[in-house]
Design a protein around this motif. Structure first.
Motif, mmCIF file in Angstrom:
data_model
loop_
_atom_site.group_PDB
_atom_site.id
_atom_site.type_symbol
_atom_site.label_atom_id
_atom_site.label_comp_id
_atom_site.label_asym_id
_atom_site.label_seq_id
_atom_site.Cartn_x
_atom_site.Cartn_y
_atom_site.Cartn_z
ATOM 1 N N ILE A 47 0.732 -1.218 0.087
ATOM 2 C CA ILE A 47 -0.080 0.130 -0.182
ATOM 3 C C ILE A 47 0.934 1.325 0.108
ATOM 4 O O ILE A 47 0.566 2.262 -0.606
ATOM 5 N N TYR A 48 1.922 1.298 0.763
ATOM 6 C CA TYR A 48 2.729 2.335 1.004
ATOM 7 C C TYR A 48 4.284 1.938 0.801
ATOM 8 O O TYR A 48 4.603 0.768 1.106
ATOM 9 N N GLU A 49 5.063 2.854 0.230
ATOM 10 C CA GLU A 49 6.474 2.810 0.385
ATOM 11 C C GLU A 49 7.176 3.725 1.148
ATOM 12 O O GLU A 49 6.552 5.041 0.986
ATOM 13 N N VAL A 50 8.215 3.319 2.093
ATOM 14 C CA VAL A 50 8.769 4.373 3.107
ATOM 15 C C VAL A 50 10.383 4.393 2.489
ATOM 16 O O VAL A 50 10.881 3.563 2.427
ATOM 17 N N GLU A 51 10.798 5.934 2.647
ATOM 18 C CA GLU A 51 12.263 5.955 2.375
ATOM 19 C C GLU A 51 12.447 7.213 3.060
ATOM 20 O O GLU A 51 11.792 8.092 3.021
ATOM 21 N N VAL A 63 1.154 3.768 -3.131
ATOM 22 C CA VAL A 63 1.680 3.242 -4.294
ATOM 23 C C VAL A 63 0.638 3.465 -5.414
ATOM 24 O O VAL A 63 0.972 3.438 -6.378
ATOM 25 N N LYS A 64 -0.773 3.404 -5.317
ATOM 26 C CA LYS A 64 -1.605 3.446 -6.196
ATOM 27 C C LYS A 64 -1.637 4.784 -6.874
ATOM 28 O O LYS A 64 -1.821 4.863 -7.959
ATOM 29 N N THR A 65 -1.649 5.897 -5.819
ATOM 30 C CA THR A 65 -1.871 7.276 -6.492
ATOM 31 C C THR A 65 -0.643 8.095 -6.691
ATOM 32 O O THR A 65 -0.770 9.105 -7.151
ATOM 33 N N GLY A 66 0.375 7.326 -6.126
ATOM 34 C CA GLY A 66 1.598 8.271 -6.233
ATOM 35 C C GLY A 66 1.876 9.233 -5.360
ATOM 36 O O GLY A 66 2.721 10.006 -5.333
ATOM 37 N N GLU A 67 0.721 9.658 -4.548
ATOM 38 C CA GLU A 67 0.928 10.633 -3.458
ATOM 39 C C GLU A 67 2.056 10.533 -2.626
ATOM 40 O O GLU A 67 2.224 9.207 -1.909
ATOM 41 N N ARG A 68 2.942 11.783 -2.285
ATOM 42 C CA ARG A 68 4.093 11.506 -1.422
ATOM 43 C C ARG A 68 4.063 12.692 -0.379
ATOM 44 O O ARG A 68 3.761 13.619 -0.541
ATOM 45 N N THR A 69 3.977 12.066 0.818
ATOM 46 C CA THR A 69 3.933 13.032 1.985
ATOM 47 C C THR A 69 5.011 12.510 2.975
ATOM 48 O O THR A 69 5.698 11.640 2.966
ATOM 49 N N THR A 70 5.113 13.450 4.069
ATOM 50 C CA THR A 70 6.206 13.598 5.162
ATOM 51 C C THR A 70 5.762 12.774 6.146
ATOM 52 O O THR A 70 4.447 13.107 6.724
#
Length: 213
Positions: A47-51, A63-70
């Motif tokens: 569902i999410y990727e973290v880095e 992953v699906k939407t590509g939305e990137r947040t802090t």
């Protein structure tokens, strides 16, 4: 350092977080880096990727939407930083971890890995010798400030809790004995930058699991 897992069966999610560092010789890798994912328990769907870097900023991407947040930012969390008061060295008991690990701590802050390993080994050898002596003399070791439950669960003694009511209300007697790492004292006077971020990342991932669907 290494892999950490946070599981929330209620939300059907599991987080796998890998806290990394540079290689042994410091030639490869990024210091204090973190990567991982949050996926469904039943299907293993990510569902999410973290880095990111856990003493600076960590991002999370849907992953699906590509939305990137802090997920975590050191600057944004600065106001919530924990301030630790340490007694002067002259007031420390010889068994206090600050005193026991002082030489090792000093070497770490000086970035002298060889000396730090030597001092670490010296502490460990001394502890083994003390344990052997107790066993030979059939002396049962009892912590001065903690009660031991099981093999590695330590809780503050009741008489100690009475002296610090905030500890009772906040932790409900679940305070654990300090590890050598938690007790490192910085003789340079500079504020450590890393440990707080690692703990914050883990807590925020745990919170995310509870609210995500």
């Amino acid at each position: 350092m290494g892999l950490s897992y946070v599981v929330c069966e209620k939300s059907n999610l599991v987080a796998t977080i890998d806290f990394k560092g540079k290689s042994f010789f410091g030639m490869t890798g990024v210091q204090h880096s973190v990567s991982g994912s949050i996926r469904k328990l039943d299907s293993d769907e990510v569902i999410y990727e973290v880095e990111g870097v856990w003493d600076s900023a960590v991002k999370i991407t849907h992953v699906k939407t590509g939305e990137r947040t802090t997920l975590y930012s050191k600057e944004e969390s600065a106001e919530d930083a924990m301030h630790v008061w340490l007694p002067p060295e002259s007031d420390l008991e010889e068994t206090n971890s600050l005193a026991v690990w002082k030489k090792c701590s000093d070497a770490i802050w000086k970035k002298d890995a060889k000396l730090a390993n030597e001092e670490k080994k010296a502490v460990e050898d001394a502890q083994r010798a003390l344990r052997k002596e107790r066993e030979e003399q059939k002396i049962e070791w009892k912590p001065q400030y903690f009660d031991l439950l099981g093999e590695d669960a330590y809780f503050l003694k009741e008489e100690i809790l009475k002296q610090i009511p905030k500890a009772r209300s906040r932790h409900e007697s679940q305070l654990h004995a300090s590890s050598p790492i938690q007790s490192l004292q910085n003789p340079s006077g500079k504020e450590p930058k890393s440990g707080e971020g690692l703990q914050s990342v883990t807590k925020r991932v745990s919170k995310l699991l509870k609210v995500s669907k």
